[in-house]
Design a protein around this motif. Structure first.
Motif, PDB file in Angstrom:
ATOM      1  N   GLY A   1      -2.738  10.051   2.005  1.00 55.92           N
ATOM      2  CA  GLY A   1      -1.501  10.506   2.626  1.00 55.92           C
ATOM      3  C   GLY A   1      -0.290   9.969   1.900  1.00 55.92           C
ATOM      4  N   ALA A   2       0.877  10.240   2.457  1.00 59.31           N
ATOM      5  CA  ALA A   2       2.139   9.941   1.774  1.00 59.31           C
ATOM      6  C   ALA A   2       2.590   8.496   1.902  1.00 59.31           C
ATOM      7  N   GLY A   3       2.334   7.887   3.043  1.00 62.05           N
ATOM      8  CA  GLY A   3       2.861   6.553   3.285  1.00 62.05           C
ATOM      9  C   GLY A   3       4.288   6.601   3.808  1.00 62.05           C
ATOM     10  N   ARG A   4       4.829   5.432   4.070  1.00 68.32           N
ATOM     11  CA  ARG A   4       6.147   5.331   4.707  1.00 68.32           C
ATOM     12  C   ARG A   4       7.297   5.763   3.803  1.00 68.32           C
ATOM     13  N   TYR A   5       7.130   5.687   2.500  1.00 67.20           N
ATOM     14  CA  TYR A   5       8.208   6.047   1.577  1.00 67.20           C
ATOM     15  C   TYR A   5       8.110   7.531   1.235  1.00 67.20           C
ATOM     16  N   SER A   6       8.401   8.370   2.217  1.00 67.94           N
ATOM     17  CA  SER A   6       8.256   9.811   2.058  1.00 67.94           C
ATOM     18  C   SER A   6       9.157  10.535   3.039  1.00 67.94           C
ATOM     19  N   VAL A   7       9.427  11.789   2.751  1.00 66.10           N
ATOM     20  CA  VAL A   7      10.215  12.615   3.660  1.00 66.10           C
ATOM     21  C   VAL A   7       9.463  12.785   4.975  1.00 66.10           C
ATOM     22  N   GLY A   8       8.170  12.995   4.896  1.00 65.47           N
ATOM     23  CA  GLY A   8       7.359  13.193   6.097  1.00 65.47           C
ATOM     24  C   GLY A   8       7.123  11.931   6.894  1.00 65.47           C
ATOM     25  N   GLY A   9       7.248  10.779   6.258  1.00 68.05           N
ATOM     26  CA  GLY A   9       7.009   9.509   6.934  1.00 68.05           C
ATOM     27  C   GLY A   9       5.538   9.262   7.217  1.00 68.05           C
ATOM     28  N   VAL A  10       5.234   8.081   7.644  1.00 70.90           N
ATOM     29  CA  VAL A  10       3.853   7.677   7.897  1.00 70.90           C
ATOM     30  C   VAL A  10       3.162   8.620   8.888  1.00 70.90           C
ATOM     31  N   ASP A  11       3.853   8.985   9.924  1.00 67.04           N
ATOM     32  CA  ASP A  11       3.249   9.806  10.965  1.00 67.04           C
ATOM     33  C   ASP A  11       3.615  11.279  10.838  1.00 67.04           C
ATOM     34  N   GLY A  12       4.152  11.676   9.673  1.00 65.71           N
ATOM     35  CA  GLY A  12       4.517  13.073   9.482  1.00 65.71           C
ATOM     36  C   GLY A  12       3.302  13.967   9.458  1.00 65.71           C
ATOM     37  N   ARG A  13       3.520  15.215   9.724  1.00 65.49           N
ATOM     38  CA  ARG A  13       2.415  16.181   9.767  1.00 65.49           C
ATOM     39  C   ARG A  13       1.695  16.230   8.431  1.00 65.49           C
ATOM     40  N   PHE A  14       0.385  16.092   8.467  1.00 65.19           N
ATOM     41  CA  PHE A  14      -0.499  16.107   7.293  1.00 65.19           C
ATOM     42  C   PHE A  14      -0.246  14.952   6.343  1.00 65.19           C
ATOM     43  N   ASN A  15       0.551  13.969   6.752  1.00 66.58           N
ATOM     44  CA  ASN A  15       0.793  12.812   5.899  1.00 66.58           C
ATOM     45  C   ASN A  15      -0.098  11.664   6.330  1.00 66.58           C
TER      46      ASN A  15
ATOM     47  N   ALA B   1       0.831  -1.196   0.000  1.00 66.91           N
ATOM     48  CA  ALA B   1       0.000   0.000   0.000  1.00 66.91           C
ATOM     49  C   ALA B   1       0.873   1.256   0.000  1.00 66.91           C
ATOM     50  N   ASP B   2       1.932   1.256   0.777  1.00 63.96           N
ATOM     51  CA  ASP B   2       2.838   2.404   0.808  1.00 63.96           C
ATOM     52  C   ASP B   2       3.537   2.587  -0.540  1.00 63.96           C
ATOM     53  N   ALA B   3       3.893   1.508  -1.194  1.00 63.82           N
ATOM     54  CA  ALA B   3       4.499   1.602  -2.523  1.00 63.82           C
ATOM     55  C   ALA B   3       3.489   2.176  -3.517  1.00 63.82           C
ATOM     56  N   GLY B   4       2.238   1.779  -3.408  1.00 65.60           N
ATOM     57  CA  GLY B   4       1.187   2.330  -4.262  1.00 65.60           C
ATOM     58  C   GLY B   4       0.999   3.823  -4.041  1.00 65.60           C
ATOM     59  N   LYS B   5       1.049   4.257  -2.784  1.00 67.65           N
ATOM     60  CA  LYS B   5       0.945   5.691  -2.477  1.00 67.65           C
ATOM     61  C   LYS B   5       2.113   6.448  -3.087  1.00 67.65           C
ATOM     62  N   LEU B   6       3.306   5.867  -3.011  1.00 67.34           N
ATOM     63  CA  LEU B   6       4.488   6.483  -3.601  1.00 67.34           C
ATOM     64  C   LEU B   6       4.312   6.655  -5.108  1.00 67.34           C
ATOM     65  N   VAL B   7       3.890   5.601  -5.782  1.00 67.02           N
ATOM     66  CA  VAL B   7       3.709   5.660  -7.236  1.00 67.02           C
ATOM     67  C   VAL B   7       2.663   6.720  -7.592  1.00 67.02           C
ATOM     68  N   LEU B   8       1.556   6.747  -6.877  1.00 64.76           N
ATOM     69  CA  LEU B   8       0.490   7.696  -7.171  1.00 64.76           C
ATOM     70  C   LEU B   8       0.951   9.142  -6.984  1.00 64.76           C
ATOM     71  N   ARG B   9       1.555   9.438  -5.827  1.00 63.85           N
ATOM     72  CA  ARG B   9       1.910  10.837  -5.568  1.00 63.85           C
ATOM     73  C   ARG B   9       3.071  11.308  -6.425  1.00 63.85           C
ATOM     74  N   VAL B  10       4.037  10.436  -6.729  1.00 65.41           N
ATOM     75  CA  VAL B  10       5.144  10.839  -7.597  1.00 65.41           C
ATOM     76  C   VAL B  10       4.649  11.030  -9.032  1.00 65.41           C
ATOM     77  N   THR B  11       3.755  10.179  -9.488  1.00 69.57           N
ATOM     78  CA  THR B  11       3.213  10.320 -10.838  1.00 69.57           C
ATOM     79  C   THR B  11       2.429  11.618 -10.986  1.00 69.57           C
ATOM     80  N   ILE B  12       1.494  11.863 -10.086  1.00 71.71           N
ATOM     81  CA  ILE B  12       0.703  13.096 -10.138  1.00 71.71           C
ATOM     82  C   ILE B  12       1.634  14.302 -10.001  1.00 71.71           C
ATOM     83  N   GLY B  13       2.544  14.242  -9.042  1.00 74.46           N
ATOM     84  CA  GLY B  13       3.449  15.363  -8.806  1.00 74.46           C
ATOM     85  C   GLY B  13       4.344  15.662  -9.990  1.00 74.46           C
ATOM     86  N   LEU B  14       4.980  14.650 -10.536  1.00 77.59           N
ATOM     87  CA  LEU B  14       5.916  14.856 -11.645  1.00 77.59           C
ATOM     88  C   LEU B  14       5.205  15.356 -12.901  1.00 77.59           C
ATOM     89  N   LEU B  15       4.108  14.725 -13.259  1.00 81.69           N
ATOM     90  CA  LEU B  15       3.412  15.129 -14.477  1.00 81.69           C
ATOM     91  C   LEU B  15       2.853  16.546 -14.370  1.00 81.69           C
TER      92      LEU B  15
END
Length: 143
Positions: free
Chosen positions: A129-143, A14-28
């Motif tokens: 949210g961002a998931g574990r594969y993020s700068v903010g981490g799973v429990d990061g603010r607003f993540n 699930a965290d890998a899926g969140k990474l793919v989704l947010r990086v894809t939307i963000g980059l494009l």
């Protein structure tokens, strides 16, 4: 003998899926923002003025198409960044594509499929949210 339990792998997938989704939307979306950084926002300012709004609001596109995508890619303040992208896309659809909301394109798909993918992809990121594969981490603010 250890046995593999599929439920234990689920959070990482699930965290890998969140990474793919947010990086894809963000980059494009960031590519659109970089184009506007290079070429300016005069066209958007004109559309805003035609709609009776101050043209200076066009500079907000840099927040929605540069800053928010960078935050999505990094996974920092991800939910808030997703909501900024949602607002950006709603304004873009309203200003530039309002007449196409209920129309189909030449190949039969929704005329606003690209804008729709950005909009609803950003909604999904804001909800997930961002998931574990993020700068903010799973429990990061607003993540």
């Amino acid at each position: 003998m250890r046995t593999h339990h599929p439920a234990l792998a689920q959070p990482r997938v699930a965290d890998a899926g969140k990474l793919v989704l947010r990086v894809t939307i963000g980059l494009l979306l960031l590519l659109h923002g970089l184009f506007k950084l290079i070429h300016g926002v005069d066209g958007i300012a004109g559309m805003l003025q035609k709609a009776g709004l101050p043209g200076v609001l066009a500079y907000a596109v840099y927040v929605g198409e540069v800053l928010a995508p960078l935050l999505l890619i990094a996974g920092l303040w991800t939910r808030a960044a997703g909501l900024v992208v949602v607002a950006n896309m709603l304004v873009a659809i309203g200003l530039a594509h309002g007449s196409q909301i209920l129309t189909l394109g030449e190949q039969g798909g929704w005329a606003l499929e690209l804008q729709g993918l950005y909009l609803f992809g950003a909604v999904a990121v804001a909800l997930l949210g961002a998931g574990r594969y993020s700068v903010g981490g799973v429990d990061g603010r607003f993540n």
